[in-house]
Design a protein around this motif. Structure first.
Motif, short mmCIF file in Angstrom:
data_model
loop_
_atom_site.label_atom_id
_atom_site.label_comp_id
_atom_site.label_asym_id
_atom_site.label_seq_id
_atom_site.Cartn_x
_atom_site.Cartn_y
_atom_site.Cartn_z
N LEU A 10 0.82 -1.22 0.00
CA LEU A 10 0.00 0.00 0.00
C LEU A 10 0.85 1.27 0.00
O LEU A 10 0.34 2.35 -0.27
CB LEU A 10 -0.95 0.00 1.20
CG LEU A 10 -2.05 -1.06 1.16
CD1 LEU A 10 -2.82 -1.06 2.46
CD2 LEU A 10 -2.98 -0.82 -0.01
N ARG A 27 -6.63 3.56 7.41
CA ARG A 27 -7.55 2.95 8.39
C ARG A 27 -7.11 1.52 8.66
O ARG A 27 -6.62 0.84 7.77
CB ARG A 27 -8.98 2.93 7.85
CG ARG A 27 -9.60 4.29 7.70
CD ARG A 27 -10.99 4.20 7.12
NE ARG A 27 -11.62 5.49 7.07
CZ ARG A 27 -12.44 5.95 8.01
NH1 ARG A 27 -12.74 5.22 9.05
NH2 ARG A 27 -12.97 7.14 7.91
N ASP A 30 -11.29 -0.46 9.42
CA ASP A 30 -12.24 0.64 9.20
C ASP A 30 -12.22 1.71 10.29
O ASP A 30 -13.12 2.53 10.36
CB ASP A 30 -13.67 0.10 9.02
CG ASP A 30 -13.79 -0.79 7.79
OD1 ASP A 30 -13.12 -0.48 6.79
OD2 ASP A 30 -14.53 -1.77 7.84
N LYS A 52 -7.68 -5.76 8.41
CA LYS A 52 -7.99 -5.04 7.18
C LYS A 52 -7.25 -3.70 7.19
O LYS A 52 -7.43 -2.89 8.09
CB LYS A 52 -9.49 -4.79 7.06
CG LYS A 52 -9.88 -4.04 5.81
CD LYS A 52 -11.38 -3.81 5.75
CE LYS A 52 -11.75 -2.97 4.54
NZ LYS A 52 -13.18 -2.64 4.54
N SER A 54 -6.56 -0.22 5.02
CA SER A 54 -7.17 0.57 3.96
C SER A 54 -6.37 1.84 3.73
O SER A 54 -5.92 2.48 4.68
CB SER A 54 -8.60 0.96 4.32
OG SER A 54 -9.38 -0.18 4.55
N LYS A 57 -10.14 5.45 -0.29
CA LYS A 57 -11.45 4.81 -0.41
C LYS A 57 -11.42 3.51 -1.19
O LYS A 57 -12.33 2.71 -1.08
CB LYS A 57 -12.43 5.76 -1.09
CG LYS A 57 -12.79 6.97 -0.26
CD LYS A 57 -13.80 7.83 -0.97
CE LYS A 57 -14.16 9.04 -0.15
NZ LYS A 57 -15.14 9.90 -0.83
N LYS A 58 -10.39 3.32 -2.01
CA LYS A 58 -10.43 2.19 -2.94
C LYS A 58 -9.38 1.12 -2.74
O LYS A 58 -9.46 0.07 -3.35
CB LYS A 58 -10.34 2.72 -4.36
CG LYS A 58 -11.52 3.58 -4.73
CD LYS A 58 -11.46 3.99 -6.18
CE LYS A 58 -12.68 4.84 -6.51
NZ LYS A 58 -12.69 5.23 -7.91
N LYS A 59 -8.37 1.35 -1.92
CA LYS A 59 -7.31 0.37 -1.75
C LYS A 59 -7.46 -0.32 -0.40
O LYS A 59 -7.35 0.32 0.65
CB LYS A 59 -5.93 1.04 -1.84
CG LYS A 59 -5.63 1.59 -3.20
CD LYS A 59 -4.26 2.19 -3.25
CE LYS A 59 -3.99 2.79 -4.62
NZ LYS A 59 -2.67 3.41 -4.67
N HIS A 60 -7.70 -1.63 -0.44
CA HIS A 60 -7.89 -2.41 0.78
C HIS A 60 -7.10 -3.71 0.67
O HIS A 60 -7.05 -4.33 -0.40
CB HIS A 60 -9.37 -2.75 0.98
CG HIS A 60 -10.26 -1.56 0.90
ND1 HIS A 60 -10.39 -0.65 1.92
CD2 HIS A 60 -11.05 -1.09 -0.10
CE1 HIS A 60 -11.24 0.29 1.56
NE2 HIS A 60 -11.64 0.05 0.33
#
Length: 66
Positions: A10, A27, A30, A52, A54, A57-60
């Protein structure tokens, strides 16, 4: 946490991960992350045994510890 974001792909470096954290884009499960010295522990594991991560908004990414 910085090395975990680099290992997960990431961020390209610890410095880049730190800038994302300071910018409010990161995050864990979340929940917003504001401390770049945070240690990820077994208490961060979800019911499936993963964490998880993050970025924006789009990379997880789901990370399963060894």
């Amino acid at each position: 946490i910085l090395a975990l974001f680099v290992t997960a792909g990431l961020a390209g470096s610890n410095g880049e991960a730190r800038r994302h954290i300071q910018g409010g884009a990161v995050r864990i499960n979340d929940q917003p992350l504001t401390d770049d010295r945070r240690i990820v522990t077994s208490q961060d594991l979800g019911p499936e045994g993963v964490v998880k991560l993050s970025l924006g908004k789009k990379k997880h990414v789901l990370v399963r510890p060894n």
